[in-house]
Design a protein around this motif. Sequence first.
Motif, PDB file in Angstrom:
ATOM      1  N   PHE A  36      24.928 -64.635  -7.072  1.00  0.00           N
ATOM      2  CA  PHE A  36      23.981 -64.178  -8.071  1.00  0.00           C
ATOM      3  C   PHE A  36      23.202 -63.003  -7.501  1.00  0.00           C
ATOM      4  O   PHE A  36      23.113 -62.831  -6.284  1.00  0.00           O
ATOM      5  N   ARG A  37      22.653 -62.190  -8.376  1.00  0.00           N
ATOM      6  CA  ARG A  37      21.882 -61.032  -7.918  1.00  0.00           C
ATOM      7  C   ARG A  37      20.501 -61.075  -8.537  1.00  0.00           C
ATOM      8  O   ARG A  37      20.295 -61.593  -9.640  1.00  0.00           O
ATOM      9  N   GLN A  38      19.576 -60.518  -7.787  1.00  0.00           N
ATOM     10  CA  GLN A  38      18.190 -60.479  -8.225  1.00  0.00           C
ATOM     11  C   GLN A  38      17.646 -59.076  -8.093  1.00  0.00           C
ATOM     12  O   GLN A  38      17.873 -58.393  -7.083  1.00  0.00           O
ATOM     13  N   ARG A  44      17.359 -63.879 -12.609  1.00  0.00           N
ATOM     14  CA  ARG A  44      18.510 -64.010 -11.734  1.00  0.00           C
ATOM     15  C   ARG A  44      19.781 -63.975 -12.574  1.00  0.00           C
ATOM     16  O   ARG A  44      19.872 -64.671 -13.595  1.00  0.00           O
ATOM     17  N   GLU A  45      20.745 -63.195 -12.171  1.00  0.00           N
ATOM     18  CA  GLU A  45      21.997 -63.057 -12.919  1.00  0.00           C
ATOM     19  C   GLU A  45      23.160 -63.560 -12.072  1.00  0.00           C
ATOM     20  O   GLU A  45      23.404 -63.043 -10.985  1.00  0.00           O
ATOM     21  N   GLY A  46      23.861 -64.532 -12.577  1.00  0.00           N
ATOM     22  CA  GLY A  46      25.071 -64.982 -11.916  1.00  0.00           C
ATOM     23  C   GLY A  46      26.178 -63.983 -12.159  1.00  0.00           C
ATOM     24  O   GLY A  46      26.456 -63.630 -13.303  1.00  0.00           O
ATOM     25  N   TYR A  93      22.048 -59.437  -3.489  1.00  0.00           N
ATOM     26  CA  TYR A  93      23.121 -60.364  -3.825  1.00  0.00           C
ATOM     27  C   TYR A  93      23.064 -61.563  -2.878  1.00  0.00           C
ATOM     28  O   TYR A  93      23.082 -61.406  -1.656  1.00  0.00           O
ATOM     29  N   SER A 107      26.150 -69.988 -14.578  1.00  0.00           N
ATOM     30  CA  SER A 107      25.256 -68.891 -14.936  1.00  0.00           C
ATOM     31  C   SER A 107      24.187 -68.794 -13.858  1.00  0.00           C
ATOM     32  O   SER A 107      24.083 -69.657 -12.982  1.00  0.00           O
ATOM     33  N   GLY A 108      23.396 -67.768 -13.924  1.00  0.00           N
ATOM     34  CA  GLY A 108      22.327 -67.590 -12.954  1.00  0.00           C
ATOM     35  C   GLY A 108      21.227 -68.631 -13.057  1.00  0.00           C
ATOM     36  O   GLY A 108      20.432 -68.772 -12.130  1.00  0.00           O
TER      37      GLY A 108
END
Length: 125
Positions: A36-38, A44-46, A93, A107-108
Motif C-alpha cells: 500500500f502507499r501513503q 492509504r491506497e492498496g 510504499y 484494499s488499503g
Amino acid sequence: VQLQASGGGLVQPGGSLRLSCAASGFTFDDYAIGWFRQVPGNEREGVSCISSNDGSTYYPDSVKGRFTISEDNAKNTVYLQMNSLNPEDTGVYHCAAYSMYSCTYYSGSVIPDYWGLGTLVTVSS
C-alpha cells in the motif's frame, strides 16, 4: 517479525522501479502480502496483493497494467515491478502481511497483521 521494503527512489515520469519486500519472523506462506502507499493528506491506497493460498492477485484500476506483483517463497520476498510511472504514483510504499486467504477483496482499508517501514518513491522530472 520484520517486513523490510526497499528499492524506492527518484524516477522520471515513464520510468520504472522494482520494489522488494523481505519478510522474516513468520510463516510467509500463511499470509497474503500486499503493498500500500501513503501520501500525506490522502487515504492509504492498496496498490497490489498476492496470495500463495489461491494464487490471487489484486491491482486497483490506477495501477492495473503497469504494476506487477510476484513472490519468491524460497527467499520470503515479494517484488513489485512498477512501470510507466507517473507523478501520481509518488508516495511511501509499504509492504504488509495479511492473515487472509485471498486477495480478491483487498484494499488499503484492510488492517494488516504486520507491516514495516516504507520506501519512498518519487516520480518527478
